[in-house]
Design a protein around this motif. Structure first.
Motif: not given
Length: 186
Positions: A103, A107-110, A112-113
């Protein structure tokens, strides 16, 4: 006097567990920080970790209360076993080689993960604490605060130190959870 002593014991136990769980965020934060991270990302990532360090044990706490009502007298053995497994898993992950990053923490997704991955062990501890009917709000506050502070410190230190320190933090957290698991079983 005995009741006050029990309350202090519970507070100390919760704080030690919060620090042990925060060591995961601390150690992984060092690795992320070494890759280079802006201060705004440090704050964003630490806030998300704090949120997950509150939500995951909250869900686990209620699951633990439910399992406690089902299991009855076996509760302490199950809770101790969960902590033993979690501690062993953290120690194993600390010394596992060839770990690859899947990840991008920018990034926001990274982010979050990453926050979810360092908080998943909080769910298991929440299950255990739910079986013993500890003070829910104190536990959530301690877990969230330690998760936030330790991730900030880990990310900031990661900007300045070498990579080897990170794996030892997770191993220490795992050893602490192993010790609590043994205390619950014995």
């Amino acid at each position: 006097m005995l009741e006050a002593s029990a309350q202090w014991g519970q507070l100390i136990t919760i704080l030690i567990m919060a620090v042990a769980l925060g060591l995961d965020a601390f150690s992984l934060g060092i690795g992320i920080g070494m890759k280079g991270i802006r201060l705004l990302h440090v704050l964003r990532m630490s806030i998300l970790i704090a949120i997950f360090h509150v939500l995951m044990p909250l869900v686990g706490f209620y699951a633990g209360e439910y399992f406690s009502s089902l299991l009855g007298q076996v509760t302490s053995y199950v809770a101790g076993g969960l902590l033993l497994l979690l501690g062993a898993h953290m120690i194993f992950n600390a010394f596992r080689s060839g770990e690859t990053s899947f990840m991008d923490h920018r990034t926001f997704t990274g982010t979050l993960m990453f926050a979810f991955s360092v908080s998943i062990d909080s769910f298991s501890v929440g299950v255990t604490l739910g079986m013993f009917r500890t003070d829910l709000w104190l536990t959530l506050f301690a877990f969230g605060l330690c998760g936030f502070l330790m991730s900030v410190v880990g990310l900031l230190i990661g900007r300045r130190v070498n990579r080897n320190l990170g794996e030892y933090g997770e191993a220490v957290g795992g050893a602490i959870l192993l010790a609590f698991g043994l205390l619950f079983i014995l």
